[in-house]
Design an enzyme around this catalytic site. Sequence first.
Site, PDB file in Angstrom:
ATOM      1  N   HIS A   1     -40.463  -9.431   4.294  1.00 14.29           N
ATOM      2  CA  HIS A   1     -39.054  -9.428   4.718  1.00 14.29           C
ATOM      3  C   HIS A   1     -38.627  -8.039   5.207  1.00 14.29           C
ATOM      4  O   HIS A   1     -37.487  -7.623   5.018  1.00 14.29           O
ATOM      5  CB  HIS A   1     -38.137  -9.918   3.591  1.00 14.29           C
ATOM      6  CG  HIS A   1     -38.240 -11.399   3.351  1.00 14.29           C
ATOM      7  ND1 HIS A   1     -37.553 -12.326   4.107  1.00 14.29           N
ATOM      8  CD2 HIS A   1     -38.966 -12.113   2.458  1.00 14.29           C
ATOM      9  CE1 HIS A   1     -37.846 -13.549   3.671  1.00 14.29           C
ATOM     10  NE2 HIS A   1     -38.708 -13.437   2.680  1.00 14.29           N
ATOM     11  N   THR A   2     -39.551  -7.349   5.827  1.00 13.05           N
ATOM     12  CA  THR A   2     -39.229  -6.044   6.432  1.00 13.05           C
ATOM     13  C   THR A   2     -39.300  -6.102   7.951  1.00 13.05           C
ATOM     14  O   THR A   2     -38.691  -5.260   8.619  1.00 13.05           O
ATOM     15  CB  THR A   2     -40.210  -4.948   5.943  1.00 13.05           C
ATOM     16  OG1 THR A   2     -41.546  -5.402   6.189  1.00 13.05           O
ATOM     17  CG2 THR A   2     -40.033  -4.645   4.476  1.00 13.05           C
TER      18      THR A   2
ATOM     19  N   SER B   1     -53.190 -33.577  20.688  1.00 14.09           N
ATOM     20  CA  SER B   1     -53.292 -32.859  19.417  1.00 14.09           C
ATOM     21  C   SER B   1     -54.204 -33.620  18.481  1.00 14.09           C
ATOM     22  O   SER B   1     -53.924 -34.771  18.115  1.00 14.09           O
ATOM     23  CB  SER B   1     -51.910 -32.723  18.769  1.00 14.09           C
ATOM     24  OG  SER B   1     -52.046 -32.353  17.403  1.00 14.09           O
TER      25      SER B   1
ATOM     26  N   SER C   1     -49.000 -18.773   8.654  1.00 12.62           N
ATOM     27  CA  SER C   1     -48.619 -18.582  10.051  1.00 12.62           C
ATOM     28  C   SER C   1     -49.421 -19.395  11.044  1.00 12.62           C
ATOM     29  O   SER C   1     -49.946 -18.886  12.029  1.00 12.62           O
ATOM     30  CB  SER C   1     -48.700 -17.103  10.408  1.00 12.62           C
ATOM     31  OG  SER C   1     -47.800 -16.850  11.448  1.00 12.62           O
ATOM     32  N   SER C   2     -49.485 -20.690  10.793  1.00 18.28           N
ATOM     33  CA  SER C   2     -50.145 -21.605  11.725  1.00 18.28           C
ATOM     34  C   SER C   2     -49.435 -21.602  13.076  1.00 18.28           C
ATOM     35  O   SER C   2     -50.080 -21.715  14.125  1.00 18.28           O
ATOM     36  CB  SER C   2     -50.180 -23.022  11.148  1.00 18.28           C
ATOM     37  OG  SER C   2     -48.880 -23.465  10.796  1.00 18.28           O
ATOM     38  N   SER C   3     -48.106 -21.445  13.071  1.00 17.61           N
ATOM     39  CA  SER C   3     -47.354 -21.511  14.336  1.00 17.61           C
ATOM     40  C   SER C   3     -47.700 -20.328  15.246  1.00 17.61           C
ATOM     41  O   SER C   3     -47.870 -20.489  16.454  1.00 17.61           O
ATOM     42  CB  SER C   3     -45.850 -21.569  14.077  1.00 17.61           C
ATOM     43  OG  SER C   3     -45.418 -20.448  13.348  1.00 17.61           O
TER      44      SER C   3
ATOM     45  N   GLU D   1     -41.174 -18.871  19.902  1.00 15.52           N
ATOM     46  CA  GLU D   1     -40.735 -19.421  18.610  1.00 15.52           C
ATOM     47  C   GLU D   1     -39.244 -19.202  18.389  1.00 15.52           C
ATOM     48  O   GLU D   1     -38.540 -20.068  17.889  1.00 15.52           O
ATOM     49  CB  GLU D   1     -41.552 -18.817  17.469  1.00 15.52           C
ATOM     50  CG  GLU D   1     -41.281 -19.505  16.149  1.00 15.52           C
ATOM     51  CD  GLU D   1     -42.460 -19.504  15.194  1.00 15.52           C
ATOM     52  OE1 GLU D   1     -42.243 -19.777  14.017  1.00 15.52           O
ATOM     53  OE2 GLU D   1     -43.600 -19.236  15.625  1.00 15.52           O
TER      54      GLU D   1
ATOM     55  N   ASP E   1     -46.314 -11.948  12.722  1.00 10.48           N
ATOM     56  CA  ASP E   1     -47.309 -13.019  12.751  1.00 10.48           C
ATOM     57  C   ASP E   1     -48.042 -13.078  14.088  1.00 10.48           C
ATOM     58  O   ASP E   1     -49.267 -13.195  14.145  1.00 10.48           O
ATOM     59  CB  ASP E   1     -46.646 -14.365  12.458  1.00 10.48           C
ATOM     60  CG  ASP E   1     -46.004 -14.411  11.079  1.00 10.48           C
ATOM     61  OD1 ASP E   1     -46.264 -13.491  10.276  1.00 10.48           O
ATOM     62  OD2 ASP E   1     -45.249 -15.358  10.813  1.00 10.48           O
TER      63      ASP E   1
END
Length: 380
Positions: A30-31, A63, A121-123, A155, A167
């Site tokens: 969260h930085t 997919s 972090s799959s996205s 994103e 990410d």
Amino acid sequence: MMTNIERIFKDKEGFRGFRAPGRVNLIGEHTDYHYGFVLPVSINKFFYFYLRQNRENKFRVFSENFNDYYEFDYSNLIFNREKTWINYLMGVISEIKKLRGEIPYFDAYLYGEVPMGAGLSSSAAYEVSVAYGINEYFDLKIDKKEIAKLSQRAENNFVGAPCGIMDQFIATFGREKTALLIDTLTLDYEHIPFDIKSRGLRLVVVDTKVKHSIAGEGYSTRRREGEEALRILQKYLNINSLRDLDEEGYELSQKILPSPLKERVAHVYNENKRVLNFVNDLKNDNWENLPKYMLDSHLSLKNLYEVTCEELDFLVEKALEYGAFASRMTGGGFGGSTINLVPESIIDNWIEKITVSYENKFGFKPDVLVLETSDGVREI
């Protein structure tokens, strides 16, 4: 009779394949959206993207994970509420279009092995593999830093998730046996040696398999609280972000801010210091200091930033009780995973103890992943 999908993807001639890794963050939570420091590693779980130009005047995409097919053209490059898996690819195409204009239509095959919802972090792996693949295939000459940035914009702008840059950056620039120190303000980065096997340790992620309903709302709330704290502090200090706080500014924040804003600022300020101390000790081979930084990070996320949950706290407590070298929550919180550095000599016994105690407590088993570090995005 062969279906349309089978006809498209049966013939592999002309397809080129690309992959980008998931990530786990060692420290610096969260930085990134406060322009601070983060220290992730890329892992050996990947998202795969195969593409081949077609002459059909439409993008045709399959997919594997969803066993689903979708086709679209530039006239309907809009957010899809039903097939949410397609939005990441459409978001990347939308951002590339802004930079380079319309690209030719193509067929694409997608497959991801990064667990979804585990905070790995799959996205970002999806977005970066697509952005890099399109760039290489069509020779668009977009540099790698811009690949990471446009993937983040996809994103933020198209999918609607307010993620920071970490990410996508680690998916792009990761390197085996290193962690990546990222300054999210300047986007300067440095590969820091992180060969845990030489230390007799393994990298283990334990997925709680829960995502509390507050997760999305909690993340946005934390961002808003940080922005509110910044606005108040800017009346007294010449700063552009919480990252700019020096010791004097931090002390002022603790005097003038109401709760919970002062607690949020305390986490961000001290977490940034922990990242730099962690890196300094890695460089100087002082591994004995790392467990304290990771535990302090977890306790700060629990008590000051308030993003842990009962499952995460339980896993960290048990991880250390059963002999882990270091442990903390990783990712956005409210569920997701813990990251653990576990001595190789006890790994099987440690996994069994963690699994049994978690199941006894919560009624279901966590997912346990023993991971390696890996390189960032590349053609395969």
